[in-house]
Scaffold this motif. Sequence first.
Motif, mmCIF file in Angstrom:
data_model
loop_
_atom_site.group_PDB
_atom_site.id
_atom_site.type_symbol
_atom_site.label_atom_id
_atom_site.label_comp_id
_atom_site.label_asym_id
_atom_site.label_seq_id
_atom_site.Cartn_x
_atom_site.Cartn_y
_atom_site.Cartn_z
ATOM 1 N N LEU A 22 0.858 -1.173 0.000
ATOM 2 C CA LEU A 22 0.000 0.000 0.000
ATOM 3 C C LEU A 22 0.903 1.233 0.000
ATOM 4 O O LEU A 22 1.685 1.436 0.939
ATOM 5 C CB LEU A 22 -0.918 -0.001 1.229
ATOM 6 N N ASP A 23 0.791 2.027 -1.034
ATOM 7 C CA ASP A 23 1.652 3.206 -1.177
ATOM 8 C C ASP A 23 0.974 4.418 -0.535
ATOM 9 O O ASP A 23 -0.098 4.842 -0.974
ATOM 10 C CB ASP A 23 1.925 3.472 -2.665
ATOM 11 N N TYR A 24 1.619 4.971 0.494
ATOM 12 C CA TYR A 24 1.083 6.156 1.152
ATOM 13 C C TYR A 24 1.871 7.414 0.775
ATOM 14 O O TYR A 24 1.732 8.458 1.408
ATOM 15 C CB TYR A 24 1.113 5.969 2.676
ATOM 16 N N THR A 25 2.691 7.315 -0.234
ATOM 17 C CA THR A 25 3.484 8.467 -0.685
ATOM 18 C C THR A 25 3.043 8.850 -2.095
ATOM 19 O O THR A 25 2.237 8.162 -2.733
ATOM 20 C CB THR A 25 4.984 8.134 -0.702
ATOM 21 N N ASP A 26 3.574 9.972 -2.573
ATOM 22 C CA ASP A 26 3.265 10.386 -3.942
ATOM 23 C C ASP A 26 4.529 10.481 -4.795
ATOM 24 O O ASP A 26 4.488 11.008 -5.900
ATOM 25 C CB ASP A 26 2.546 11.742 -3.950
ATOM 26 N N ASP A 27 5.661 9.973 -4.263
ATOM 27 C CA ASP A 27 6.906 10.087 -5.016
ATOM 28 C C ASP A 27 7.655 8.765 -5.152
ATOM 29 O O ASP A 27 8.731 8.714 -5.752
ATOM 30 C CB ASP A 27 7.835 11.117 -4.362
ATOM 31 N N THR A 28 7.097 7.651 -4.609
ATOM 32 C CA THR A 28 7.779 6.361 -4.698
ATOM 33 C C THR A 28 7.482 5.702 -6.038
ATOM 34 O O THR A 28 6.319 5.512 -6.402
ATOM 35 C CB THR A 28 7.350 5.426 -3.553
ATOM 36 N N ILE A 29 8.526 5.353 -6.748
ATOM 37 C CA ILE A 29 8.354 4.668 -8.034
ATOM 38 C C ILE A 29 8.416 3.159 -7.838
ATOM 39 O O ILE A 29 7.629 2.418 -8.434
ATOM 40 C CB ILE A 29 9.445 5.113 -9.034
ATOM 41 N N CYS A 30 9.351 2.697 -7.013
ATOM 42 C CA CYS A 30 9.533 1.258 -6.842
ATOM 43 C C CYS A 30 9.807 0.940 -5.368
ATOM 44 O O CYS A 30 10.559 1.656 -4.699
ATOM 45 C CB CYS A 30 10.698 0.781 -7.715
ATOM 46 N N HIS A 31 9.174 -0.151 -4.864
ATOM 47 C CA HIS A 31 9.353 -0.567 -3.469
ATOM 48 C C HIS A 31 9.573 -2.078 -3.434
ATOM 49 O O HIS A 31 8.822 -2.847 -4.055
ATOM 50 C CB HIS A 31 8.123 -0.204 -2.635
ATOM 51 N N ARG A 32 10.609 -2.491 -2.707
ATOM 52 C CA ARG A 32 10.883 -3.930 -2.563
ATOM 53 C C ARG A 32 10.142 -4.482 -1.347
ATOM 54 O O ARG A 32 10.281 -3.947 -0.237
ATOM 55 C CB ARG A 32 12.385 -4.168 -2.426
ATOM 56 N N PHE A 33 9.374 -5.534 -1.567
ATOM 57 C CA PHE A 33 8.604 -6.159 -0.481
ATOM 58 C C PHE A 33 9.576 -6.943 0.400
ATOM 59 O O PHE A 33 10.246 -7.878 -0.051
ATOM 60 C CB PHE A 33 7.535 -7.093 -1.067
ATOM 61 N N GLU A 34 9.649 -6.545 1.677
ATOM 62 C CA GLU A 34 10.614 -7.152 2.590
ATOM 63 C C GLU A 34 9.967 -8.300 3.377
ATOM 64 O O GLU A 34 8.842 -8.180 3.857
ATOM 65 C CB GLU A 34 11.136 -6.095 3.582
ATOM 66 N N ARG A 35 10.726 -9.421 3.496
ATOM 67 C CA ARG A 35 10.310 -10.520 4.354
ATOM 68 C C ARG A 35 11.553 -11.323 4.722
ATOM 69 O O ARG A 35 12.614 -11.128 4.135
ATOM 70 C CB ARG A 35 9.277 -11.407 3.651
ATOM 71 N N TYR A 36 11.393 -12.203 5.634
ATOM 72 C CA TYR A 36 12.542 -12.925 6.194
ATOM 73 C C TYR A 36 13.231 -13.761 5.125
ATOM 74 O O TYR A 36 12.632 -14.669 4.537
ATOM 75 C CB TYR A 36 12.075 -13.816 7.358
ATOM 76 N N GLN A 37 14.492 -13.447 4.846
ATOM 77 C CA GLN A 37 15.327 -14.174 3.882
ATOM 78 C C GLN A 37 14.662 -14.317 2.514
ATOM 79 O O GLN A 37 14.930 -15.259 1.777
ATOM 80 C CB GLN A 37 15.686 -15.568 4.432
ATOM 81 N N ASN A 38 13.772 -13.372 2.185
ATOM 82 C CA ASN A 38 13.110 -13.370 0.872
ATOM 83 C C ASN A 38 12.340 -14.650 0.576
ATOM 84 O O ASN A 38 12.160 -15.037 -0.580
ATOM 85 C CB ASN A 38 14.129 -13.137 -0.257
ATOM 86 N N GLU A 39 11.857 -15.359 1.610
ATOM 87 C CA GLU A 39 11.156 -16.626 1.402
ATOM 88 C C GLU A 39 9.667 -16.389 1.166
ATOM 89 O O GLU A 39 9.018 -15.628 1.886
ATOM 90 C CB GLU A 39 11.355 -17.555 2.611
ATOM 91 N N ILE A 40 9.123 -17.076 0.162
ATOM 92 C CA ILE A 40 7.694 -17.003 -0.181
ATOM 93 C C ILE A 40 7.126 -18.408 -0.099
ATOM 94 O O ILE A 40 7.665 -19.361 -0.682
ATOM 95 C CB ILE A 40 7.495 -16.430 -1.593
ATOM 96 N N LYS A 41 6.035 -18.550 0.638
ATOM 97 C CA LYS A 41 5.423 -19.860 0.813
ATOM 98 C C LYS A 41 4.623 -20.260 -0.418
ATOM 99 O O LYS A 41 4.105 -19.414 -1.146
ATOM 100 C CB LYS A 41 4.518 -19.855 2.048
ATOM 101 N N ASN A 42 4.518 -21.553 -0.631
ATOM 102 C CA ASN A 42 3.695 -22.068 -1.708
ATOM 103 C C ASN A 42 2.231 -21.684 -1.473
ATOM 104 O O ASN A 42 1.736 -21.722 -0.357
ATOM 105 C CB ASN A 42 3.842 -23.586 -1.796
ATOM 106 N N ASN A 43 1.539 -21.272 -2.546
ATOM 107 C CA ASN A 43 0.138 -20.837 -2.513
ATOM 108 C C ASN A 43 -0.076 -19.524 -1.764
ATOM 109 O O ASN A 43 -1.190 -19.233 -1.318
ATOM 110 C CB ASN A 43 -0.761 -21.926 -1.909
ATOM 111 N N ALA A 44 0.999 -18.759 -1.624
ATOM 112 C CA ALA A 44 0.848 -17.426 -1.031
ATOM 113 C C ALA A 44 0.024 -16.551 -1.964
ATOM 114 O O ALA A 44 -0.020 -16.755 -3.177
ATOM 115 C CB ALA A 44 2.213 -16.797 -0.782
#
Length: 378
Positions: A22-44
Amino acid sequence: MGIFDTIKEKLSNEFIDIIEWLDYTDDTICHRFERYQNEIKNNAKLIVREGQTAVFINEGQLADVFKPGTYTLNTQNLPILTTLKGWQYGFDSPFKAEVYFVNTHLFTDEKWGTKNPITLSDERFGLVEIRAFGTYAFKINDPGKFIIDIVGTDNNFTNFEINEHLKSLIATRFTDTVGKANLPIELYAANTTELSETCKEVMQPEFNSVGIALEKFYIENVSMPEDLKKEIFEYSRIDKLDLDKLTKFKTAKAIEAAAANEGGTAGAGMGMGMGFVLAQQMGGMMNPQMGQQQVQQQQQGGAMPPPMPAAVQYFYALNGAQAGPVSIEQLKGLFANRTINKDTLIWKAGLSEWTKLQEVEELKSFLGGNTPPPLPPQ
């Protein structure tokens, strides 16, 4: 951080199965989604909102790009990443990938301007300097290319970080465009719409090469030094006037100034004498009958002056065409307002061919610097 804090952070992040931003700014072009060790669960669940694009990067390589919508992350929705990972029968354990959310909405009212004056060559005024400024609008049209070529590993990329690059690009291409336009200097400010459209077409490929689309480009103002502006205004007025009348008017003003000079009796006497001459000339022009009576009186007295010599008429070359004839005073006025210069070709009766102005003997005085030789010893 203790071992229990590490375990707590790992467990709390493993239960997060919704990836969104959710972008609450008016000047951000790109944002990296942060999570622990970049791990994504199956069926996320991946949620991409309107005006966003999600880009998956695997070990520095572009994997997948998701447009607005809701996705369940599995082998069916990650075809490229599945190929990279070698998943043939699905996956159950978490996988590692960096997720970047890119704003694809229009970024408006971005400012640009020339840091230094632009030097242009004008046929009448020589080398001149101008400045320009305006606004532009852009959007990301190729998120994958933009991430790879511009963002890199920046976790929060704003338009401020790329504005300096874009403004330098705009200033360079604007300089090239106005240099090739070769317009009279006073017409740049009057043709900002056409110049804006031309500049946008020239700059568009440069923006596209890094995944950016230049949507709008406006030139709000083209300015020049005040002394040059005054000279242009004076030239435009002279161009609309009769040069012979202008010369007479300026002569009358000079005589008026000389007559008002308080520097001594000589100046006053000269002013009075020239004033009498001008008064006679103006009186003759305003009352032709009086002039005829003076001629008749001279004829009755038997004293007849010789006929006046014919005034020399000059022709000059302007923009590849012959112009004239004009008197030497009119020619001097043309030189003064820079319609002609020392290299302009001149012809008069008696010349075998067209000759540069600076080589015609009686016209060398236009160039200045002529001084009489010293007096002989007494």
